[in-house]
Scaffold this active site. Structure first.
Site, PDB file in Angstrom:
ATOM      1  N   ARG A 109       0.874  -1.192   0.000  1.00  0.00           N
ATOM      2  CA  ARG A 109       0.000   0.000   0.000  1.00  0.00           C
ATOM      3  C   ARG A 109       0.899   1.227   0.000  1.00  0.00           C
ATOM      4  O   ARG A 109       1.792   1.343   0.841  1.00  0.00           O
ATOM      5  CB  ARG A 109      -0.894   0.041   1.238  1.00  0.00           C
ATOM      6  CG  ARG A 109      -1.511   1.421   1.438  1.00  0.00           C
ATOM      7  CD  ARG A 109      -2.550   1.480   2.537  1.00  0.00           C
ATOM      8  NE  ARG A 109      -3.782   0.847   2.124  1.00  0.00           N
ATOM      9  CZ  ARG A 109      -4.955   1.039   2.712  1.00  0.00           C
ATOM     10  NH1 ARG A 109      -5.053   1.865   3.732  1.00  0.00           N
ATOM     11  NH2 ARG A 109      -6.032   0.422   2.290  1.00  0.00           N
ATOM     12  N   HIS A 136      -7.583   0.850  -6.156  1.00  0.00           N
ATOM     13  CA  HIS A 136      -7.778   0.063  -4.919  1.00  0.00           C
ATOM     14  C   HIS A 136      -8.467  -1.254  -5.321  1.00  0.00           C
ATOM     15  O   HIS A 136      -9.626  -1.496  -4.998  1.00  0.00           O
ATOM     16  CB  HIS A 136      -8.633   0.872  -3.939  1.00  0.00           C
ATOM     17  CG  HIS A 136      -8.577   0.382  -2.526  1.00  0.00           C
ATOM     18  ND1 HIS A 136      -7.760  -0.650  -2.121  1.00  0.00           N
ATOM     19  CD2 HIS A 136      -9.248   0.793  -1.403  1.00  0.00           C
ATOM     20  CE1 HIS A 136      -7.924  -0.845  -0.829  1.00  0.00           C
ATOM     21  NE2 HIS A 136      -8.825   0.010  -0.368  1.00  0.00           N
ATOM     22  N   GLN A 139     -10.346  -3.796  -2.869  1.00  0.00           N
ATOM     23  CA  GLN A 139     -11.639  -3.249  -2.421  1.00  0.00           C
ATOM     24  C   GLN A 139     -12.748  -3.599  -3.413  1.00  0.00           C
ATOM     25  O   GLN A 139     -13.900  -3.831  -3.032  1.00  0.00           O
ATOM     26  CB  GLN A 139     -11.502  -1.725  -2.269  1.00  0.00           C
ATOM     27  CG  GLN A 139     -12.759  -1.000  -1.847  1.00  0.00           C
ATOM     28  CD  GLN A 139     -13.040  -1.057  -0.349  1.00  0.00           C
ATOM     29  OE1 GLN A 139     -12.162  -0.820   0.454  1.00  0.00           O
ATOM     30  NE2 GLN A 139     -14.271  -1.373   0.014  1.00  0.00           N
ATOM     31  N   ASP A 232     -16.830   8.226  -0.867  1.00  0.00           N
ATOM     32  CA  ASP A 232     -15.535   8.031  -0.190  1.00  0.00           C
ATOM     33  C   ASP A 232     -15.136   9.389   0.373  1.00  0.00           C
ATOM     34  O   ASP A 232     -15.766  10.415   0.036  1.00  0.00           O
ATOM     35  CB  ASP A 232     -14.514   7.523  -1.241  1.00  0.00           C
ATOM     36  CG  ASP A 232     -13.109   7.328  -0.684  1.00  0.00           C
ATOM     37  OD1 ASP A 232     -12.962   7.173   0.546  1.00  0.00           O
ATOM     38  OD2 ASP A 232     -12.148   7.325  -1.485  1.00  0.00           O
ATOM     39  N   CYS A 273     -16.175   2.753   1.154  1.00  0.00           N
ATOM     40  CA  CYS A 273     -15.049   1.858   1.444  1.00  0.00           C
ATOM     41  C   CYS A 273     -14.583   1.984   2.892  1.00  0.00           C
ATOM     42  O   CYS A 273     -13.943   1.077   3.408  1.00  0.00           O
ATOM     43  CB  CYS A 273     -13.902   2.132   0.483  1.00  0.00           C
ATOM     44  SG  CYS A 273     -13.380   3.865   0.486  1.00  0.00           S
ATOM     45  N   ARG A 318     -14.082  -7.476   2.811  1.00  0.00           N
ATOM     46  CA  ARG A 318     -12.666  -7.235   2.470  1.00  0.00           C
ATOM     47  C   ARG A 318     -11.827  -8.473   2.804  1.00  0.00           C
ATOM     48  O   ARG A 318     -10.946  -8.864   2.053  1.00  0.00           O
ATOM     49  CB  ARG A 318     -12.110  -6.026   3.244  1.00  0.00           C
ATOM     50  CG  ARG A 318     -12.735  -4.694   2.933  1.00  0.00           C
ATOM     51  CD  ARG A 318     -12.526  -4.251   1.516  1.00  0.00           C
ATOM     52  NE  ARG A 318     -11.135  -4.323   1.079  1.00  0.00           N
ATOM     53  CZ  ARG A 318     -10.148  -3.506   1.463  1.00  0.00           C
ATOM     54  NH1 ARG A 318     -10.387  -2.508   2.271  1.00  0.00           N
ATOM     55  NH2 ARG A 318      -8.908  -3.649   1.006  1.00  0.00           N
TER      56      ARG A 318
HETATM   57  N1  NVA Z   1      -9.608   7.462  -1.212  1.00  0.00           N
HETATM   58  C1  NVA Z   1      -9.266   6.958   0.094  1.00  0.00           C
HETATM   59  C2  NVA Z   1      -9.573   5.499   0.187  1.00  0.00           C
HETATM   60  C3  NVA Z   1      -9.339   4.893   1.552  1.00  0.00           C
HETATM   61  C4  NVA Z   1      -9.640   3.432   1.607  1.00  0.00           C
HETATM   62  C5  NVA Z   1      -7.805   7.228   0.356  1.00  0.00           C
HETATM   63  O1  NVA Z   1      -6.984   6.986  -0.549  1.00  0.00           O
HETATM   64  O2  NVA Z   1      -7.474   7.703   1.444  1.00  0.00           O
HETATM   65  N1   CP Z   2     -11.198   0.606   2.843  1.00  0.00           N
HETATM   66  C1   CP Z   2      -9.920   0.534   3.235  1.00  0.00           C
HETATM   67  O1   CP Z   2      -8.998   0.286   2.451  1.00  0.00           O
HETATM   68  O2   CP Z   2      -9.726   0.735   4.571  1.00  0.00           O
HETATM   69  P1   CP Z   2      -8.330   0.863   5.307  1.00  0.00           P
HETATM   70  O3   CP Z   2      -7.702   2.161   4.858  1.00  0.00           O
HETATM   71  O4   CP Z   2      -8.665   0.864   6.766  1.00  0.00           O
HETATM   72  O5   CP Z   2      -7.465  -0.310   4.937  1.00  0.00           O
END
Ligand code: NVA
Ligand code: CP
Length: 334
Positions: A109, A136, A139, A232, A273, A318
């Site tokens: 990540r 993502h 997800q 989101d 998400c 998930r």
């Molecule tokens: N768009 C958000 C998704 C988190 C799961 C981020 O990148 O922070």
């Molecule tokens: N939805 C998601 O990816 O959550 P986290 O950032 O907690 O992993």
């Protein structure tokens, strides 16, 4: 299960997968979920190990990888955003070659998609994208499983994404929907529409799947008869705090509230998400309230807590879907 074989494949973006392969992963996730509920063991990956690299924070993705790895009989090593050498003292290419000598799979990540692509290029073992700025994909398997569980199908489902549609979630949902024959709508300020190049690519997928992609600034048109309304956060991980003002100004008309939900079908569901800013119980939520007087941001608390909200089932999915992705791309040990 069928003729799909994903052994040895990386999982970096759904652009790399056919609709048949994506559907296979969704159904496999459902199969593994049913097994988990029945207490059936699936630990035939015993003796294997996975590395979990997180350059951004996480609750769901990290826990899903750890629990899923454990259920599959594997060990896992978590590398947090600060304590490894990655990027600062060791290149991605070197890290990939070191870790793939010790592990059977690597989750990453981080920021730019090119980083996870580089990791995969130098890794001898499968690399799974646990979120980048652009995509993502893990997800998506959970989200599509959740939709399939609710409606019994994916084809023809109208999914409306409200908010920042040019970041990881908007991009990934547009790809998933257009590969799976769904009607995707980005309902937002035009400055937050997905990039033209990606829209054009998805329009190509639509020709094959029968899906549609619509971009609109009109909330009434966008949410009309929707099956799924999805949102989101407006400011994603890695974006600067000083961007909140501009985002609120542009995206407040696209907040998911009762009015938007009532314009959708009666059986419509709300998805997110997570994490979500729907009340004042978070540090960021309180800061935004103090500065801008907004007590609920991308979704109202009323919608978040309503019967139509499936966010916690989505979060549970998930784990089942990440388990399916790991199991499908690794070779069982027994
Ligand atoms: N768009 C958000 C998704 C988190 C799961 C981020 O990148 O922070
Ligand atoms: N939805 C998601 O990816 O959550 P986290 O950032 O907690 O992993």
């Amino acid at each position: 299960m069928g003729k799909v074989d994903l052994t040895g494949r990386d999982f970096l973006t759904l652009k790399d997968f056919t609709s048949e392969e994506i559907e296979y992963l969704i159904d496999y996730a459902k199969e593994l979920k049913d097994k988990k509920k029945k207490g059936e063991r699936v630990d035939n990956y015993r003796g294997q190990n996975v590395a979990l690299i997180f350059e951004k924070t996480s609750t769901r993705t990290r826990c899903s990888f750890e629990v899923a790895a454990h259920d599959l009989g594997m060990g896992s090593t978590y590398l947090d955003p600060k304590s490894s050498q990655i990027g600062k003292k060791e290149s991605i290419a070197d890290t990939a070659r070191v870790l793939s000598g010790m592990f059977d799979g690597i989750e990453y990540r981080g920021f730019g998609q090119e980083i996870v692509e580089e990791l995969a290029k130098y890794s001898k073992v499968p690399v799974w994208n646990g979120l980048t700025d652009e995509y993502h994909p893990t997800q998506m398997i959970a989200d599509m499983l959740t939709i399939k569980e609710k409606f019994g199908k994916l084809k023809g489902i109208k999914l409306v994404y409200m908010g920042d549609a040019r970041f990881n979630m908007g991009n990934s949902l547009m790809i998933a929907c257009s590969k799976l024959g769904m009607d995707f709508v980005a309902c937002t300020n035009k400055d937050y529409f997905p990039e033209k190049e990606l829209v054009d690519l998805c329009l190509e997928y639509c020709k094959e799947s029968g899906a549609t992609v619509t971009l609109t600034e009109d909330v009434k048109v966008g949410t009309k008869d929707a099956d799924v309304i999805y949102t989101d956060v407006w400011v994603s991980m890695g974006e600067p705090d000083n961007i909140w003002e501009e985002r609120i100004k542009a995206l407040l008309p696209y907040q998911v509230n009762k009015e938007a939900m009532s314009n959708a079908k009666q059986a419509a569901i709300f998805m997110h998400c997570l994490p979500a800013y729907h009340d004042l119980k978070t540090e960021v939520g309180r800061e935004v309230f103090e500065k801008f007087g907004l007590s609920e941001i991308e979704v109202t608390n009323e919608v978040f807590e309503s019967e139509q909200s499936v966010v916690f089932e989505e979060a549970e999915n998930r784990m089942h879907s990440i388990k399916a992705i790991m199991a499908a791309t690794l070779k069982p040990s027994v």
